[in-house]
Design a protein around this motif. Structure first.
Motif, short mmCIF file in Angstrom:
data_model
loop_
_atom_site.label_atom_id
_atom_site.label_comp_id
_atom_site.label_asym_id
_atom_site.label_seq_id
_atom_site.Cartn_x
_atom_site.Cartn_y
_atom_site.Cartn_z
N ALA A 108 13.94 -10.25 1.25
CA ALA A 108 12.68 -9.58 0.90
C ALA A 108 12.83 -8.07 0.96
O ALA A 108 12.38 -7.35 0.06
N TYR A 109 13.50 -7.57 2.00
CA TYR A 109 13.70 -6.11 2.13
C TYR A 109 14.71 -5.60 1.11
O TYR A 109 14.65 -4.44 0.70
N ALA A 110 15.66 -6.46 0.70
CA ALA A 110 16.62 -6.06 -0.34
C ALA A 110 15.92 -5.89 -1.69
O ALA A 110 16.28 -5.02 -2.49
N VAL A 111 14.88 -6.71 -1.94
CA VAL A 111 14.10 -6.60 -3.19
C VAL A 111 13.32 -5.29 -3.17
O VAL A 111 13.42 -4.47 -4.08
N HIS A 112 12.53 -5.07 -2.11
CA HIS A 112 11.75 -3.83 -1.97
C HIS A 112 11.18 -3.77 -0.56
O HIS A 112 10.82 -4.80 0.02
N THR A 113 11.06 -2.57 -0.03
CA THR A 113 10.52 -2.40 1.33
C THR A 113 9.12 -3.00 1.46
O THR A 113 8.81 -3.66 2.44
N ASP A 114 8.28 -2.78 0.45
CA ASP A 114 6.90 -3.30 0.50
C ASP A 114 6.87 -4.82 0.49
O ASP A 114 5.99 -5.43 1.11
N VAL A 115 7.81 -5.44 -0.23
CA VAL A 115 7.90 -6.91 -0.26
C VAL A 115 8.24 -7.41 1.14
O VAL A 115 7.65 -8.37 1.64
N GLY A 116 9.20 -6.75 1.80
CA GLY A 116 9.57 -7.13 3.16
C GLY A 116 8.44 -6.96 4.14
O GLY A 116 8.16 -7.85 4.96
N ASN A 117 7.74 -5.82 4.05
CA ASN A 117 6.66 -5.52 5.01
C ASN A 117 5.47 -6.46 4.89
O ASN A 117 4.73 -6.63 5.86
N THR A 118 5.28 -7.05 3.71
CA THR A 118 4.09 -7.90 3.50
C THR A 118 4.41 -9.38 3.32
O THR A 118 3.54 -10.17 2.96
N CYS A 119 5.69 -9.78 3.57
CA CYS A 119 6.03 -11.19 3.33
C CYS A 119 5.47 -12.09 4.44
O CYS A 119 5.43 -11.71 5.61
N ILE A 120 5.02 -13.26 4.04
CA ILE A 120 4.44 -14.22 5.02
C ILE A 120 5.13 -15.58 4.95
O ILE A 120 5.07 -16.36 5.89
#
Length: 697
Positions: free
Chosen positions: A408-420
């Motif tokens: 998720a963080y490799a895709v984008h920081t925001d994707v990592g921060n909001t993944c559930i």
């Protein structure tokens, strides 16, 4: 003997006469600047820049890099300023020389903190112009080749630094030839006896190996001709450090490693690679599960090739690599091959390196400290890749052992921060699941979600770790400000004041006294437990009555996040009478009122009254001690009972008493005391239960 004339002849094969003359001019300028200076070996100093330029010429580097190689020690060793080089050559060349000079000043034998800060400087230099590190690697390679004139301790120090820092960077940039040379030379300097023994052992078996290699080579070449294909076949020798590392890491004997024969087939097109692969699989039986297609899915450093393992004649295992000439150059020189090939495939390699360097910069900016930065970068310098796909088919390269959160963080920081949650190959899976090559990973996000501190226990990539820590730090800061404001408002209201009633001049005076920039910083200090709210209130209000302070309990809602934690000695849950302990840097730690860990509850410096909010929700941990008769399937029985009561077991341990009875200690998550009583009720239904007690310290 290497001379500027012999080097110029080689350079004229791929550079224009004007460019070659510029390199000559840089050589004569450096020769004059270093006049009278000699190396430790007694040679004229100019022999070193000339040798560095020669190494870069083997890689077909551009003329600016070669000019910088000639001049790379001029700024540091001769006192000639950068401005003079700009005037004489160009700003690009002067910037390269300046970058390499700054890298040369970096010393990795210092203390850990200094070493970490120096490594940050190196990352910044790479980000500005990747050629800086390529020139530096060539400089280090020549220094390693002439290391014998140094004292043994200095040789070992330089070799260790090369093995830990420069060889991994060469690998990350795909510069295989430089990496192998640096590793072998470092190994020889650090462990001369081991290197010598392996060298002698290799020499001893080389006669027999030569015959076997010749037989296999002939068979492969005959097969290629028979199938009307074209390709050049060569036997690959294992280098000493590789042999040593395999013996050490894989616990294999020298003979086991030397029993494998390796060959490389270089062809003229990608199509030919796959046709030759088919011919090889017809010639010898392939080893199942040992085929790797790095052409379709290149390595993170841009390396491309087909790898296959085969059972050769008499069952002797052989490894075959099949690649094009461009891929072979790329495998040898990596990012440096960009200046030799300007093809589209290399633009992919360029973008990979740019992405890695960009990630380095992001790590550097978000890292809490230089030591954290180095810890994260070292993970990324030793990649053992896993290749996974996004739902749209984009390939993502991750470090082996990566989880869905790393993805998720490799895709984008925001994707990592909001993944559930995540789906792996269309099936729901835990975020902690380790990814395997070839999987398709889909991340489910929620705009209100926040990173979970527990993720730090299983993520492996530096990017994910840095971004999670950064987000948690910001989250904690926001929560600390909110809690601090609440605590200060409570103290002031007890004396009939509100924050808006205090004169701005008085607030400014208090902030100046505490050396804080703004009121939010003051709230944060209170929220983190670094300052006591009623002392701050005393400073803000003249005639503040201490006796009236702290009378009204602070309400706990359960949504405070990182600034309110629950004590692990008594495990408080909603409806328990509670008290708060102000812990420096952590905020408030909630205890049960009669917890034995609490000393003087009247000490308002440390303790504040608390109460649960009426509508509090969430899950809270509680510790139970269950004494029961020893029986088979004990843990399964307990887990089933807890599950029926709609609770979860977080931790469990069993302590046997006398062979007949045992005490099980388990941490269970419940909503409140009513829910806890339901869990205990279900546990009491188990046969053989003697006693159930809640841990209150």
């Amino acid at each position: 003997m290497l001379t500027i004339d012999s080097l110029a002849d080689r350079l004229s094969e791929y550079l224009t006469p004007v460019q070659v003359n510029g390199i000559r001019r840089a050589y004569y300028y450096a020769d004059q600047a270093h006049d009278g200076q000699r190396r430790r070996s007694g040679e004229k100093y100019i022999t070193h820049p000339l040798a560095v330029a020669s190494i870069l010429a083997d890689m077909h580097m551009d003329h600016q890099s070669l000019m910088a190689a000639m001049l790379h020690d001029v700024i540091e060793d001769t006192g000639i300023p950068k401005e003079a080089l700009v005037e004489q050559f160009s700003e690009a060349v002067a910037d390269l020389v300046d970058g390499v000079s700054k890298l040369t000043q970096i010393s990795f034998d210092s203390k850990e903190q200094a070493q970490a800060e120096n490594f940050q400087k190196m990352a910044m230099a790479m980000a500005r112009d990747i050629r800086v590190i390529i020139v530096k690697l060539a400089d280090r390679l020549h220094n390693m080749r002439t290391l014998e004139v140094m004292s043994p301790p200095k040789r070992r120090r330089i070799a260790k630094e090369t093995l830990e820092i420069y060889a991994p960077i060469a690998n990350r940039l795909g510069m295989r030839d430089v990496q192998v040379s640096l590793e072998d030379l470092s190994f020889k300097a650090m462990h001369p006896m081991r290197s010598s023994l392996i060298g002698k052992a290799v020499q001893k078996v080389s006669g027999h190996r030569r015959e076997v290699v010749a037989k296999f080579q002939s068979a492969i070449e005959a097969c290629i001709v028979r199938e009307n294909l074209q390709g050049t076949v060569t036997g690959r020798e294992k280098h000493f450090y590789s042999i040593y590392k395999k013996m050490k890491d894989k616990k294999k004997s020298f003979n086991e490693i030397m029993d494998i024969y390796a060959f490389r087939i270089v062809v003229d097109s990608v199509d030919m690679c796959y046709r030759v692969l088919g011919a090889m699989h017809n010639l010898f039986k392939p080893v199942p599960g040992r085929f790797k297609d790095y052409i379709a899915i290149p390595k993170a450093n841009g390396y491309q090739s087909l790898h296959t393992s085969l059972f050769g004649m008499n069952g002797i295992p052989i490894e075959v690599q099949i690649r094009t000439k461009e891929m072979d150059e790329m495998a040898s020189y990596g990012i440096a091959a960009h200046w030799l090939y300007k093809s589209g495939s290399d633009e992919v390699n360029q973008s990979r390196v740019k992405r890695w360097v960009k990630n380095l910069l992001e790590l550097q900016q978000r890292a809490g400290s230089s030591l954290e930065f180095v810890e994260n970068v070292k993970t990324d310098l030793f990649p053992d890749e896993v290749y996974v796909f996004t739902p749209k088919g984009r390939i993502m390269e991750l470090v082996k052992g990566s989880t869905a959160v790393d993805f998720a963080y490799a895709v984008h920081t925001d994707v990592g921060n909001t993944c559930i949650a995540c789906r792996i190959d269309r099936h729901l899976a835990p975020l902690s699941q380790i990814l395997e090559s070839g999987s398709t990973v889909e991340i489910v996000c929620s705009p209100n979600a926040r990173p979970n501190p527990a993720w730090l226990n299983f993520i492996v990539t530096g990017r994910a770790r840095t971004n999670i820590r950064h987000a948690l730090k910001q989250q904690k800061q926001k929560e600390s400000i909110k809690l601090g404001e609440s605590l200060l408002s409570k103290e002031l209201s007890a004396n009939g004041f509100g924050l808006d009633q205090i004169e701005p001049e008085r607030i400014d005076a208090v902030l100046k006294e505490y050396k804080l920039a703004c009121l939010e910083d003051l709230f944060e200090e209170i929220g983190l437990g670094n300052r006591v709210s009623y002392f701050v209130a005393q400073h803000l209000v003249k005639g503040f009555d201490k006796t009236t302070a702290n009378k009204k309990p602070l309400e706990i809602t359960g949504t405070e996040g990182l600034v309110i934690s629950y004590a692990k000695c008594c495990y408080p849950i909603p409806r328990d009478p509670i008290i708060g302990h102000l812990s420096i840097g952590k905020g408030i730690v909630v205890h049960i009122e009669n917890c034995k860990s609490i000393a003087d509850k009247t000490d308002t410096d440390k303790y504040i009254p608390l109460q649960w909010a009426i509508n509090i929700s969430g899950e809270f941990e509680v510790q139970l001690h269950v004494e029961l008769e020893q029986q088979r399937g004990l843990i399964a029985l307990l887990a089933d009972a807890v599950n029926v009561a709609d609770a979860n077991i977080e931790k469990i341990s069993v302590d046997e008493r006398d062979g007949k009875t045992c005490v099980v200690t388990m941490v269970v998550t419940v909503h409140n005391r009513v829910h806890l009583s339901q869990v205990i009720k279900k546990l009491r239904l188990i046969n053989g239960i003697i006693k159930i007690a809640r841990s209150r310290h």
